[in-house]
Write a protein that holds these residues in place. Structure first.
Motif, mmCIF file in Angstrom:
data_model
loop_
_atom_site.group_PDB
_atom_site.id
_atom_site.type_symbol
_atom_site.label_atom_id
_atom_site.label_comp_id
_atom_site.label_asym_id
_atom_site.label_seq_id
_atom_site.Cartn_x
_atom_site.Cartn_y
_atom_site.Cartn_z
ATOM 1 N N THR A 1 -46.465 -12.256 8.166
ATOM 2 C CA THR A 1 -46.984 -13.270 9.077
ATOM 3 C C THR A 1 -48.488 -13.152 9.244
ATOM 4 O OG1 THR A 1 -46.726 -14.253 11.283
ATOM 5 C CG2 THR A 1 -46.674 -11.862 11.158
ATOM 6 N N LEU B 1 -40.808 -22.211 17.800
ATOM 7 C CA LEU B 1 -41.164 -20.830 17.474
ATOM 8 C C LEU B 1 -40.510 -19.854 18.449
ATOM 9 C CD1 LEU B 1 -42.712 -18.671 15.964
ATOM 10 C CD2 LEU B 1 -44.733 -19.233 17.324
ATOM 11 N N LYS B 2 -40.529 -20.200 19.724
ATOM 12 C CA LYS B 2 -39.909 -19.327 20.726
ATOM 13 C C LYS B 2 -38.414 -19.214 20.495
ATOM 14 C CE LYS B 2 -39.604 -18.586 25.729
ATOM 15 N NZ LYS B 2 -39.976 -19.110 27.074
ATOM 16 N N GLN C 1 -49.459 -14.750 12.282
ATOM 17 C CA GLN C 1 -49.478 -15.245 13.650
ATOM 18 C C GLN C 1 -49.097 -14.173 14.664
ATOM 19 O OE1 GLN C 1 -50.655 -18.296 14.097
ATOM 20 N NE2 GLN C 1 -50.749 -18.617 11.879
ATOM 21 N N LYS C 2 -49.674 -14.264 15.849
ATOM 22 C CA LYS C 2 -49.405 -13.313 16.924
ATOM 23 C C LYS C 2 -48.142 -13.667 17.703
ATOM 24 C CE LYS C 2 -51.718 -11.190 20.922
ATOM 25 N NZ LYS C 2 -50.780 -11.558 21.986
ATOM 26 N N CYS C 3 -47.859 -14.968 17.821
ATOM 27 C CA CYS C 3 -46.767 -15.418 18.692
ATOM 28 C C CYS C 3 -45.434 -14.781 18.331
ATOM 29 C CB CYS C 3 -46.655 -16.938 18.645
ATOM 30 S SG CYS C 3 -48.129 -17.797 19.221
ATOM 31 N N LEU C 4 -45.134 -14.725 17.027
ATOM 32 C CA LEU C 4 -43.863 -14.158 16.586
ATOM 33 C C LEU C 4 -43.753 -12.690 16.985
ATOM 34 C CD1 LEU C 4 -41.273 -14.821 14.896
ATOM 35 C CD2 LEU C 4 -42.475 -13.880 12.931
ATOM 36 N N ASP D 1 -45.291 -11.190 19.397
ATOM 37 C CA ASP D 1 -45.219 -11.005 20.839
ATOM 38 C C ASP D 1 -43.772 -10.881 21.300
ATOM 39 O OD1 ASP D 1 -47.941 -11.043 21.249
ATOM 40 O OD2 ASP D 1 -48.025 -13.192 21.695
ATOM 41 N N ILE D 2 -42.859 -11.502 20.549
ATOM 42 C CA ILE D 2 -41.440 -11.464 20.901
ATOM 43 C C ILE D 2 -40.702 -10.390 20.108
ATOM 44 C CG2 ILE D 2 -39.280 -12.794 20.870
ATOM 45 C CD1 ILE D 2 -40.976 -15.308 21.392
ATOM 46 N N ASP E 1 -42.733 -18.462 10.825
ATOM 47 C CA ASP E 1 -43.374 -19.170 11.935
ATOM 48 C C ASP E 1 -44.247 -20.324 11.478
ATOM 49 O OD1 ASP E 1 -45.018 -17.347 10.680
ATOM 50 O OD2 ASP E 1 -45.661 -16.330 12.488
ATOM 51 N N VAL F 1 -44.498 -24.820 19.501
ATOM 52 C CA VAL F 1 -44.351 -23.699 20.429
ATOM 53 C C VAL F 1 -42.897 -23.477 20.822
ATOM 54 C CG1 VAL F 1 -44.941 -22.864 22.733
ATOM 55 C CG2 VAL F 1 -46.696 -23.955 21.326
ATOM 56 N N ASP F 2 -42.170 -24.550 21.145
ATOM 57 C CA ASP F 2 -40.783 -24.410 21.588
ATOM 58 C C ASP F 2 -39.890 -23.909 20.455
ATOM 59 O OD1 ASP F 2 -41.394 -25.234 24.152
ATOM 60 O OD2 ASP F 2 -40.953 -27.343 23.742
#
Length: 249
Positions: free
Chosen positions: A198, A176-177, A200-203, A205-206, A168, A173-174
């Motif tokens: 990692t 990463l999603k 990061q939280k974003c990864l 979350d999915i 990540d 943002v796009d």
């Protein structure tokens, strides 16, 4: 699928890991987290048989001694690494590398029409142009393009064990999603084992992990489930380590 026991890793007499233990079964998703410099990326390099390190201990992958295997052997056994800055290889195209790799894996009756059809379909799903098929591996690509290019390799080679070392990093943002959802789609289709490194939280979350481990003081000092990751993102490593609400390892 993977068992690491009492792993010690050092470089030039400096210890990076001591008494590191981890077991990952088929189809499990594990996350390795910890402060900068804790040695997280070292694990990925050791698993891919980087000979920079002086290693002791036991690593068994699919009942085979990993220390008796070369990087090529490990790749043939289905281990696949995407790191935060994939290497550029000028003069070798994605198509050339992937055809050679698939033949090396025993797929000698490779249908070129099916090969091209599959690559184009993957490029479409990753929102990259078909021209990537004949581009040199990661050469002159942006950070986001490199990660998508590595995912093209992933979908073509269909590995059984995936290591994501800060994949990540450097993604908007796009991107990463898209990357995270592609990995999730791959997991749902093939059920590989995954080790995610990692900050990061974003990864997460999915791609919600089954297990989360904190690496500090050269070994895993605490393990838990996805809730441990949420606690780390909220309170930091130190508070999460001291918390009595999760199990210590």
């Amino acid at each position: 699928m993977l068992c690491i026991k009492n792993l010690t890793v050092k470089v030039l007499d400096k210890f990076i890991l001591k008494n590191f233990n981890l077991e990952i079964n088929e189809g499990e998703i594990h996350v390795l987290m910890g402060p900068n410099g804790a040695g997280k990326s070292t694990i990925s390099r050791v698993l891919m048989r980087d000979d920079t390190y002086d290693v002791k201990g036991i690593i068994v992958y699919n009942d085979k001694n990993l220390f008796e295997m070369s990087t090529t052997d490990v790749a043939r056994e289905g281990l696949f690494l995407i790191n935060q800055n994939p290497s550029e290889i000028a003069g070798v195209t994605n198509a050339e590398m992937l055809r050679t790799s698939l033949v090396d894996m025993g797929k000698n009756e490779l249908n070129i029409l099916e090969f091209n059809r599959k690559m184009k379909e993957i490029c479409s799903n990753l929102n990259i142009p078909d021209s990537f098929i004949h581009r040199d591996i990661n050469y002159n690509m942006s950070g986001g393009e490199k990660k998508k290019n590595e995912l093209l390799h992933l979908w073509m080679l269909e590995p059984k064990f995936i290591i994501l070392d800060e994949i990540d990093s450097g993604l908007d943002v796009d991107a990463l999603k898209l990357v995270a959802n592609s990995i999730l789609d791959y997991y749902q289709k093939f059920k590989p084992s995954i080790l995610i490194i990692t900050h990061q939280k974003c990864l997460l979350d999915i791609i919600k992990p089954d297990y989360v481990h904190i690496l500090d003081n050269k070994k895993i000092i605490k393990s838990g489930d996805y809730q441990l990751a949420l606690e780390i993102f909220k309170n930091g490593f130190r508070a999460s380590i001291m918390s009595e609400s999760d199990d210590n390892e």
